[in-house]
Structure formats: structure tokens, C-alpha cells
Write a protein that holds these residues in place. Structure first.
Motif, PDB file in Angstrom:
ATOM      1  N   ILE A 167       0.856  -1.181   0.000  1.00  0.00           N
ATOM      2  CA  ILE A 167       0.000   0.000   0.000  1.00  0.00           C
ATOM      3  C   ILE A 167       0.895   1.235   0.000  1.00  0.00           C
ATOM      4  CG2 ILE A 167      -1.828   1.243   1.218  1.00  0.00           C
ATOM      5  CD1 ILE A 167      -2.544  -1.519   2.500  1.00  0.00           C
ATOM      6  N   PHE A 168       0.652   2.099  -0.977  1.00  0.00           N
ATOM      7  CA  PHE A 168       1.443   3.315  -1.141  1.00  0.00           C
ATOM      8  C   PHE A 168       0.553   4.538  -0.948  1.00  0.00           C
ATOM      9  CE2 PHE A 168       3.573   0.085  -3.618  1.00  0.00           C
ATOM     10  CZ  PHE A 168       4.915   0.326  -3.404  1.00  0.00           C
ATOM     11  N   LYS A 169       1.081   5.516  -0.285  1.00  0.00           N
ATOM     12  CA  LYS A 169       0.415   6.809  -0.146  1.00  0.00           C
ATOM     13  C   LYS A 169       1.421   7.857  -0.609  1.00  0.00           C
ATOM     14  CE  LYS A 169      -2.877   9.193   2.374  1.00  0.00           C
ATOM     15  NZ  LYS A 169      -4.239   9.102   2.004  1.00  0.00           N
ATOM     16  N   ASN A 170       1.039   8.662  -1.593  1.00  0.00           N
ATOM     17  CA  ASN A 170       1.956   9.646  -2.187  1.00  0.00           C
ATOM     18  C   ASN A 170       3.260   8.979  -2.617  1.00  0.00           C
ATOM     19  OD1 ASN A 170       0.224  11.893  -1.799  1.00  0.00           O
ATOM     20  ND2 ASN A 170       0.889  12.010   0.339  1.00  0.00           N
ATOM     21  N   ASP A 171       3.152   7.831  -3.224  1.00  0.00           N
ATOM     22  CA  ASP A 171       4.284   7.040  -3.719  1.00  0.00           C
ATOM     23  C   ASP A 171       5.232   6.545  -2.629  1.00  0.00           C
ATOM     24  OD1 ASP A 171       3.491   7.077  -6.407  1.00  0.00           O
ATOM     25  OD2 ASP A 171       4.405   9.050  -6.699  1.00  0.00           O
TER      26      ASP A 171
END
Length: 180
Positions: A167-171
Motif C-alpha cells: 500500500i502506497f500513499k503519495n508514492d
């Protein structure tokens, strides 16, 4: 010998988990303690649906969903218990179907199941609707109007394949979940 038996009985009492322990661990967020082999073995002979549900929810919290078979089979008496069992069965089935589709390369696009709030439900829905970008062996899922993306792939460990959800948030990688 008598002293050894007394010592053994005392030691077992100390390490035995009870209903209050399980409830306390769950309330404190100590989900690994609740979703453990010790508690699973304790609950095999139990009919306490509240504790069995706490065990199942704890296993979901730590993504150890293979342990959901016990709650699925034992939660039958009350409406709430059956609802929990159906939820656990849904999550486990989606994991098994994704595993089957990705590892064995079987088309499951015809499968429709209800959506729930567990992360694999979102991934499963997108996967069967083919709403992903495939980059070799990685399936990339994007949430609409969000900076969160998910990557689902396979990792080989000894003779066992496992699904890996990143899971990525803002890469930036925020978490990684492994499903066997």
C-alpha cells in the motif's frame, strides 16, 4: 514428584488465558496475543461466540486470515455470530480466489461477491472487474480521487507462494501485507 506436579499445575494456571485476558488484549489492541495458536486451541472446545468473534476480528486486524476457519465453523447460534461468520468466510474466500487467479492464472472475472470494508474486498472487486494496470507480474490498483495505490504481486518462499499487497500513499510505501 509431588512438588513437580504442584509446580506444573501452578505454571499452567499462570499461562492459561481466560475470557477476561482475551477481552483485555483485544481492547488494548494486542491482536497478536488474541490471534495465537494458544487462544485458537482454547477456543476449539468453546462455545463462547463473543470470544470466538474477538479471535476472528483479531486475526483480520493482523491479516492472519487463514485462521478464520475456526470462527467460520463455530459461529452459528446467534444472528450476530452468523453475520460475523459470513464476513470471515467472505474475506477468506476472496483471498483464496485471488490466490487461485494470480498464481494459477485462472480467470475469475465472472465471480461477484458482496463488498466489505476489509482491504482485500476492494482489491478483489477491482481485480474481477479488471480495473487495474498490469506491470508484468504486479497488479496496480488506484483508488479514485485518492493518492493511495495498491500493488498486488506474488512472492515465492521455499515451496510456498504468497500474495503480497503493498500500500502506497503519495508514492511512499506505508504497509505491506503477506497472505499465504
Amino acid at each position: 514428584m509431588k512438588n513437580f506436579i504442584l509446580f506444573l499445575a501452578f505454571t499452567i494456571q499462570i499461562f492459561a488465558a481466560g475470557a477476561n485476558d482475551i477481552q483485555g488484549w483485544f481492547n488494548k489492541g494486542e491482536f497478536k496475543k488474541v490471534c495465537s495458536t494458544q487462544i485458537e486451541n482454547l477456543l476449539k472446545d468453546s462455545n463462547n461466540e463473543e470470544l470466538i468473534s474477538l479471535f476472528g476480528m483479531s486475526c483480520l486486524k493482523i491479516h492472519d486470515i487463514n485462521r478464520l476457519a475456526l470462527p467460520i465453523s463455530k459461529l452459528v447460534k446467534s444472528k450476530n455470530a452468523r453475520e460475523n461468520a459470513a464476513y470471515f468466510a467472505d474475506v477468506l474466500l476472496k483471498k483464496k480466489l485471488l490466490y487461485y487467479a494470480i498464481i494459477d492464472e485462472i480467470d475469475i472475472s465472472y465471480v461477484r461477491l458482496p463488498r466489505s470494508d476489509y482491504i482485500l474486498s476492494f482489491i478483489f472487486d477491482k481485480f474481477v472487474k479488471k480495473q487495474y494496470i498490469q506491470d508484468i507480474d504486479i497488479y496496480i490498483f488506484q483508488e479514485p480521487n485518492s493518492d493511495t495505490r495498491y500493488e498486488l504481486g506474488v512472492s515465492q518462499e521455499k515451496d510456498m507462494s504468497k500474495l503480497v499487497l503493498k500500500i502506497f500513499k503519495n508514492d511512499n510505501l506505508t504497509s505491506q501485507i503477506e497472505y499465504r
